[in-house]
Structure formats: structure tokens, C-alpha cells
Scaffold this active site. Structure first.
Site, PDB file in Angstrom:
ATOM      1  N   VAL A  36      -7.991  -4.502  10.711  1.00  0.00           N
ATOM      2  CA  VAL A  36      -7.798  -5.709   9.910  1.00  0.00           C
ATOM      3  C   VAL A  36      -7.038  -6.798  10.666  1.00  0.00           C
ATOM      4  O   VAL A  36      -7.079  -7.967  10.271  1.00  0.00           O
ATOM      5  CB  VAL A  36      -7.071  -5.417   8.575  1.00  0.00           C
ATOM      6  CG1 VAL A  36      -7.964  -4.624   7.644  1.00  0.00           C
ATOM      7  CG2 VAL A  36      -5.745  -4.737   8.794  1.00  0.00           C
ATOM      8  N   LYS A  41       2.083  -5.620  -1.950  1.00  0.00           N
ATOM      9  CA  LYS A  41       0.995  -6.003  -2.849  1.00  0.00           C
ATOM     10  C   LYS A  41       1.185  -7.417  -3.386  1.00  0.00           C
ATOM     11  O   LYS A  41       0.215  -8.184  -3.507  1.00  0.00           O
ATOM     12  CB  LYS A  41       0.890  -4.995  -4.006  1.00  0.00           C
ATOM     13  CG  LYS A  41       0.501  -3.589  -3.584  1.00  0.00           C
ATOM     14  CD  LYS A  41      -0.782  -3.562  -2.781  1.00  0.00           C
ATOM     15  CE  LYS A  41      -1.146  -2.179  -2.292  1.00  0.00           C
ATOM     16  NZ  LYS A  41      -2.349  -2.176  -1.418  1.00  0.00           N
ATOM     17  N   VAL A  65      -3.050   4.901  -9.720  1.00  0.00           N
ATOM     18  CA  VAL A  65      -4.418   5.417  -9.662  1.00  0.00           C
ATOM     19  C   VAL A  65      -4.412   6.941  -9.707  1.00  0.00           C
ATOM     20  O   VAL A  65      -3.807   7.606  -8.869  1.00  0.00           O
ATOM     21  CB  VAL A  65      -5.143   4.935  -8.385  1.00  0.00           C
ATOM     22  CG1 VAL A  65      -6.577   5.467  -8.357  1.00  0.00           C
ATOM     23  CG2 VAL A  65      -5.140   3.408  -8.317  1.00  0.00           C
TER      24      VAL A  65
END
Length: 310
Positions: free
Chosen positions: A73, A170, A196
């Protein structure tokens, strides 16, 4: 019931990109997209989960609609290569080894690179940015706030002070993605997921799970501890792409944990990541509930509207 305009099935002939497909959420988004007939570019980082990466590589051998790419990335050009010919980017960044202060900048820079690569790719129609509820729930005196919804952001200085590195990563990465997307006039939505849960999460996503759970007691006491099933979460990502009316942020969770019984069940589902005191047993009787502050009305309209038109 509102009517929604869903992208035609012919769009399934176009490719979509999932980055990082080696994350727990990214892998489930890949599986769901393939089931729906999409051609998928699965962009994998070398730092991703080895078990998931092996599953993707094996799946590529038998699934002709799946193409795997190795990306970094921080290497803008490798992201561009994975995006070629794609109409959507599902950006699912997580750091498999967990979060520390140094990882915050890494995730922010990664998010910026992904969004910039999308801006330089003519075929991209929408970015679905996978974020977290922790980008909305952390601030001083959150208990005094009646509603926590899509308009709410975590306070970055509060996160730094409390060393909530996952929440800070985040928050800053999502803010950076939104700023750049608006500057480049890109169509983007974010899905802000609760904790999650799902098959094998303890084995496949332990450090990210524990990073989310930093400050669990405060989340529970303030009525902002919530979880989401990964199967549902992956579906929401795809719906957010297919529904042309989607815009902004969507808080995504199935249940708010606001009683002791629910908290114990959650801890048991995450064993051995979370351990209860020896011989602990929930004492039935008078149930004390924490006030619920999270609101996901916007998500409910998306899910109900999409279901009504299918």
C-alpha cells in the site's frame, strides 16, 4: 419502503478490486463477490495473514474470475496495477500483527495511496472504504452524548492520550480518505463496523480483534460496545457498492452489548483471546442494562431497501 436503484447485472462483467484481500474482512468480501458473479482482483499484501493468503492462492487455481495481485500500500504503482480495469475498490486495510503507535501513520499513508490510485484510474465508479465503529465512539464524556451515529467522530487527541492506537488509526485513515476523495471528486462510502465476529475469527484475526477490544470496559459502560457478523458485514459492503443512492458513512453492527449476560456470551465466543475468571457464571436475576447510544438507522434503510428490490 423506499425504492433503490441497483447497478445492473451487466456490471458483474466488470472487475472489482479488494485490497487487502488477505485481511479477515477482505477475504469474506472476496468470497461474497465471487458468489455474486463478479470478477475480482484480490490485492494481497506480503504482511497479510498467511493462512488467508494461501486460501486466496488456492482459490485462484480453480476460480477463473479471481486474479491475485501482490501489492504494497505504500507502493502507489503496485496499487495502480491491481486496479487496472476495475469499476470499484473495496478498501479493507488492517494490520495483521496488531496496532502500535507506529502503525497509525502506516495505515493513514496506505489509505491515501489507495484513494489516490483510484483517482488516477478512469474506470473506478465507487470506493467502499472499510472503517470501524472505533472511529466514531471515542471521546471525553461520550456518556453524555445521547446519539452516536454517522455524524460522530472519535477525538484523535483522546485516542492518543489513552493509547487507543487501533481507534486512532481508523479515525485518521478514514478522515484522510474522505478528504482526498472529496478533493478528487470520487464517489466513496464508508462502512464503520463493530467488533467483527465469524468463523475462525479467533484463529484468523486475533491481534486485530484484541486491538479493537482495547478499552472494552469503557465501551460497555458507555453503551457503545457492538459486534457484527462478518457474513452480514461483507454483504453490506457489496450493497453499499451496488446501490447507487448510498452516500457518506454507515455504522454497521448486529447487536449492542448492554447487559452482563450479553458481555459474558461475547467473552465466551472469543475464548481464549478473552478469559473469564475461573468458575465465573452469570448470575440470573435483576438485569442491569447500559444505555444504548449507537444508532444505525441509515444502515437499516439501506439493508431493507435493497432487500425490497431484490
Amino acid at each position: 419502503m423506499r425504492e433503490v436503484e441497483v447497478m445492473a447485472s451487466k456490471d458483474h462483467e466488470k472487475a472489482v478490486c479488494v485490497l487487502d484481500a488477505s485481511t479477515y474482512v477482505g477475504f469474506w468480501v472476496v468470497k461474497k463477490l465471487l458468489l455474486k458473479g463478479y470478477m475480482v482482483h484480490a490485492a494481497l499484501q506480503n504482511s497479510g495473514d498467511e493462512v488467508v493468503m494461501k486460501k486466496i492462492v488456492e482459490l485462484e487455481k480453480t476460480e477463473e474470475r479471481l486474479t491475485a495481485f501482490t501489492v504494497d500500500v505504500l507502493d502507489y504503482h503496485s496499487v495502480l496495477e491491481a486496479l487496472k480495469g476495475c469499476c470499484a475498490m473495496f478498501c479493507c486495510l488492517d494490520i495483521a500483527d496488531g496496532y502500535d503507535e507506529k502503525d497509525v501513520d502506516y495505515e493513514v499513508r496506505g489509505a491515501i495511496n489507495v484513494v489516490e490510485a483510484c483517482a488516477q484510474t478512469d474506470t473506478i465508479e465507487k470506493i467502499v472504504f472499510s472503517s470501524s465503529l472505533t472511529a466514531a465512539i471515542w471521546r471525553e464524556n461520550i456518556c453524555s452524548q445521547k446519539d452516536v451515529d454517522e455524524r460522530t467522530w472519535s477525538d484523535q487527541e483522546f485516542c492518543r492520550e489513552k493509547k487507543l492506537w487501533y481507534a486512532l488509526a481508523k479515525t485518521l485513515s478514514e478522515k484522510a480518505a474522505w478528504a482526498l476523495a472529496m478533493d478528487r471528486m470520487l464517489n466513496m462510502v464508508s462502512v464503520n463496523a463493530g467488533l467483527v465476529l465469524g468463523p475462525g475469527v479467533v484463529q484468523l484475526n486475533p491481534r486485530v480483534t484484541m486491538a479493537y477490544l482495547q478499552g472494552t470496559a469503557q465501551m460497555y459502560e458507555n453503551g457503545v460496545l457492538a459486534f457484527v457478523d462478518v457474513n452480514f458485514l461483507a454483504d453490506v459492503h457489496i450493497r453499499a457498492f451496488e446501490d447507487k443512492s448510498t452516500t457518506g458513512r454507515y455504522l454497521c453492527f448486529n447487536q449492542i452489548v448492554n447487559t452482563e449476560e450479553e458481555a459474558v456470551k461475547l467473552a465466551e465466543s472469543l475464548s481464549p483471546l478473552i478469559s473469564l475468571p475461573p468458575r465465573y457464571k452469570f448470575q440470573e436475576g435483576e438485569v442491569e442494562e447500559c444505555a444504548e447510544r449507537l444508532r444505525n438507522n441509515k444502515l437499516n434503510k439501506l439493508v431493507e431497501g435493497t432487500a425490497a428490490c431484490c
